[in-house]
Write a protein that holds these residues in place. Sequence first.
Motif, PDB file in Angstrom:
ATOM      1  N   VAL A   1       0.820  -1.205   0.000  1.00  0.00           N
ATOM      2  CA  VAL A   1       0.000   0.000   0.000  1.00  0.00           C
ATOM      3  C   VAL A   1       0.858   1.260   0.000  1.00  0.00           C
ATOM      4  CG1 VAL A   1      -1.976  -1.027   1.121  1.00  0.00           C
ATOM      5  CG2 VAL A   1      -0.156  -0.071   2.522  1.00  0.00           C
TER       6      VAL A   1
ATOM      7  N   ALA B   1     -13.502  -1.498   0.607  1.00  0.00           N
ATOM      8  CA  ALA B   1     -13.345  -1.462  -0.850  1.00  0.00           C
ATOM      9  C   ALA B   1     -12.034  -0.750  -1.160  1.00  0.00           C
ATOM     10  CB  ALA B   1     -14.542  -0.759  -1.493  1.00  0.00           C
ATOM     11  N   GLY B   2     -10.997  -1.114  -0.425  1.00  0.00           N
ATOM     12  CA  GLY B   2      -9.686  -0.489  -0.600  1.00  0.00           C
ATOM     13  C   GLY B   2      -8.837  -1.224  -1.609  1.00  0.00           C
ATOM     14  N   GLY B   3      -7.543  -0.954  -1.573  1.00  0.00           N
ATOM     15  CA  GLY B   3      -6.610  -1.479  -2.564  1.00  0.00           C
ATOM     16  C   GLY B   3      -6.615  -2.994  -2.695  1.00  0.00           C
TER      17      GLY B   3
ATOM     18  N   ASN C   1     -18.695  -0.533   2.243  1.00  0.00           N
ATOM     19  CA  ASN C   1     -17.531   0.319   2.499  1.00  0.00           C
ATOM     20  C   ASN C   1     -17.990   1.668   3.013  1.00  0.00           C
ATOM     21  OD1 ASN C   1     -14.606   0.723   2.247  1.00  0.00           O
ATOM     22  ND2 ASN C   1     -15.164   2.301   0.764  1.00  0.00           N
ATOM     23  N   ARG C   2     -17.168   2.263   3.876  1.00  0.00           N
ATOM     24  CA  ARG C   2     -17.506   3.570   4.453  1.00  0.00           C
ATOM     25  C   ARG C   2     -17.820   4.590   3.349  1.00  0.00           C
ATOM     26  NH1 ARG C   2     -12.803   6.394   7.808  1.00  0.00           N
ATOM     27  NH2 ARG C   2     -11.881   6.188   5.734  1.00  0.00           N
ATOM     28  N   THR C   3     -16.968   4.592   2.316  1.00  0.00           N
ATOM     29  CA  THR C   3     -17.200   5.506   1.187  1.00  0.00           C
ATOM     30  C   THR C   3     -17.901   4.738   0.068  1.00  0.00           C
ATOM     31  OG1 THR C   3     -15.120   6.548   1.810  1.00  0.00           O
ATOM     32  CG2 THR C   3     -16.038   7.168  -0.332  1.00  0.00           C
TER      33      THR C   3
ATOM     34  N   ARG D   1     -16.614   3.987  -3.687  1.00  0.00           N
ATOM     35  CA  ARG D   1     -15.615   2.938  -3.995  1.00  0.00           C
ATOM     36  C   ARG D   1     -16.274   1.576  -4.216  1.00  0.00           C
ATOM     37  NH1 ARG D   1     -10.416   3.648  -0.119  1.00  0.00           N
ATOM     38  NH2 ARG D   1      -9.260   2.853  -1.921  1.00  0.00           N
TER      39      ARG D   1
ATOM     40  N   TRP E   1     -22.397   1.448   4.551  1.00  0.00           N
ATOM     41  CA  TRP E   1     -21.562   1.124   5.707  1.00  0.00           C
ATOM     42  C   TRP E   1     -22.422   1.091   6.977  1.00  0.00           C
ATOM     43  CZ3 TRP E   1     -17.335  -1.298   6.440  1.00  0.00           C
ATOM     44  CH2 TRP E   1     -16.608  -1.159   7.636  1.00  0.00           C
TER      45      TRP E   1
ATOM     46  N   THR F   1     -10.703  -3.888   5.489  1.00  0.00           N
ATOM     47  CA  THR F   1     -10.387  -2.493   5.821  1.00  0.00           C
ATOM     48  C   THR F   1      -9.121  -2.457   6.681  1.00  0.00           C
ATOM     49  OG1 THR F   1     -11.495  -2.277   7.965  1.00  0.00           O
ATOM     50  CG2 THR F   1     -12.888  -2.056   6.004  1.00  0.00           C
ATOM     51  N   SER F   2      -8.641  -1.242   6.929  1.00  0.00           N
ATOM     52  CA  SER F   2      -7.470  -1.104   7.799  1.00  0.00           C
ATOM     53  C   SER F   2      -7.881  -0.960   9.262  1.00  0.00           C
ATOM     54  CB  SER F   2      -6.638   0.096   7.346  1.00  0.00           C
ATOM     55  OG  SER F   2      -7.480   1.206   7.124  1.00  0.00           O
ATOM     56  N   VAL F   3      -9.198  -1.094   9.524  1.00  0.00           N
ATOM     57  CA  VAL F   3      -9.674  -0.965  10.910  1.00  0.00           C
ATOM     58  C   VAL F   3      -9.275  -2.229  11.680  1.00  0.00           C
ATOM     59  CG1 VAL F   3     -11.652  -0.526  12.397  1.00  0.00           C
ATOM     60  CG2 VAL F   3     -11.622   0.388  10.073  1.00  0.00           C
TER      61      VAL F   3
HETATM   62  P1  ATR Z   1      -5.151   0.551   1.120  1.00  0.00           P
HETATM   63  O1  ATR Z   1      -4.922   0.769  -0.329  1.00  0.00           O
HETATM   64  O2  ATR Z   1      -4.005   0.771   1.994  1.00  0.00           O
HETATM   65  O3  ATR Z   1      -5.938  -0.690   1.405  1.00  0.00           O
HETATM   66  P2  ATR Z   1      -7.271   2.101   1.132  1.00  0.00           P
HETATM   67  O4  ATR Z   1      -7.344   1.742  -0.305  1.00  0.00           O
HETATM   68  O5  ATR Z   1      -7.533   3.509   1.529  1.00  0.00           O
HETATM   69  O6  ATR Z   1      -5.930   1.748   1.633  1.00  0.00           O
HETATM   70  O7  ATR Z   1      -8.235   1.120   1.940  1.00  0.00           O
HETATM   71  C1  ATR Z   1      -8.469   1.157   3.289  1.00  0.00           C
HETATM   72  C2  ATR Z   1      -9.852   0.584   3.551  1.00  0.00           C
HETATM   73  O8  ATR Z   1     -10.174   0.716   4.944  1.00  0.00           O
HETATM   74  C3  ATR Z   1     -10.943   1.325   2.817  1.00  0.00           C
HETATM   75  O9  ATR Z   1     -11.990   0.432   2.525  1.00  0.00           O
HETATM   76  C4  ATR Z   1     -11.362   2.367   3.841  1.00  0.00           C
HETATM   77  O10 ATR Z   1     -12.643   2.898   3.664  1.00  0.00           O
HETATM   78  P3  ATR Z   1     -12.825   4.257   2.793  1.00  0.00           P
HETATM   79  O11 ATR Z   1     -12.830   3.824   1.360  1.00  0.00           O
HETATM   80  O12 ATR Z   1     -14.099   4.812   3.230  1.00  0.00           O
HETATM   81  O13 ATR Z   1     -11.647   5.138   3.135  1.00  0.00           O
HETATM   82  C5  ATR Z   1     -11.348   1.513   5.083  1.00  0.00           C
HETATM   83  N1  ATR Z   1     -11.268   2.297   6.291  1.00  0.00           N
HETATM   84  C6  ATR Z   1     -10.193   2.954   6.773  1.00  0.00           C
HETATM   85  N2  ATR Z   1     -10.492   3.551   7.952  1.00  0.00           N
HETATM   86  C7  ATR Z   1     -11.804   3.246   8.226  1.00  0.00           C
HETATM   87  C8  ATR Z   1     -12.711   3.543   9.301  1.00  0.00           C
HETATM   88  N3  ATR Z   1     -12.329   4.260  10.349  1.00  0.00           N
HETATM   89  N4  ATR Z   1     -13.959   3.033   9.239  1.00  0.00           N
HETATM   90  C9  ATR Z   1     -14.362   2.296   8.193  1.00  0.00           C
HETATM   91  N5  ATR Z   1     -13.546   1.979   7.136  1.00  0.00           N
HETATM   92  C10 ATR Z   1     -12.298   2.441   7.156  1.00  0.00           C
END
Ligand code: ATR
Length: 271
Positions: free
Chosen positions: A63, A130-132, A152-154, A157, A173, A187-189
Amino acid sequence: MKKYLVIGNPIEHSLSPLIHNYWMKKYKLIDSIYEKRKVEEKDLKDVIKEIRDDEIAGVNVTVPFKKRIIPFLDELDFTAKETESVNTIYKVKKKIIGCNTDSSGFFQTIINFIPGEASMNSKHVFILGAGGVTSSIIYPLHKRGLKITVSNRTRKRTEELKKKFPKIEVLDWGQRPLVFDIVINTTSVGLTKSDKIDINFDNCKKNKKILFYDLIYNPKETNFLKEARLRGNKTVNGQMMFLNQAICAFNLWTNIKPTIDKETLKLLSND
Ligand code: ATR
């Protein structure tokens, strides 16, 4: 000297050098070394040039560059194309190839928890995030016809993912399907020990058949997994996926397929 790298930002937490250097020693690749390098987006072009100039033999990408590295590569393997995510790079006949070993690393792990491949497509998987890395998780499940719900929170994505994987169902979410067989946290949570995912899974209590899978392997037990264990559900963390993707990468670079021995597991548990 054959130099290998893992690039990312942040990179301090990466255990890849520990594992790959151990295998290089074990398989007597005495002229090989594996390092970590923190890079910015503007450095990606130079890293690829180092591969072109044979200063670097292979690279792992973590990442947040798994997608952003793609424009600098000459070719992608099939899975990297399908997932738009590259975690392993090497050079073949003057061409810089980007591969995705995350997806098979994940699938080799999850398959152990889905008895009977024939009945696989009757399973319902709920994916958080829905991250990387998420497309590498969805790809092998989508291909095999499992029912997939993603939240996903956002929301934007998840909509992007739906363009790539049209059969997935998308939830806001905080929502969850009433019933499912497997839930996977992508997620990174959880990376910080006190992190909590605010979704209520109370009604999964004592259902030993439901699998709670967290891709995070450090910490070993996130709150997501701890709560599942206390409820009596099955749990698995990201350690085996991490090792399986590393085995595939090492194999691409050296033609050697490392076995997971006690020492490998000890290296991870010592951290
Ligand atoms: P990476 O590429 O490192 O995986 P990323 O693409 O930003 O990083 O993905 C991180 C994931 O964790 C995403 O799904 C992110 O949600 P958002 O798309 O809404 O950012 C999710 N994430 C990170 N912090 C979060 C939180 N506090 N609550 C819920 N989801 C979270």
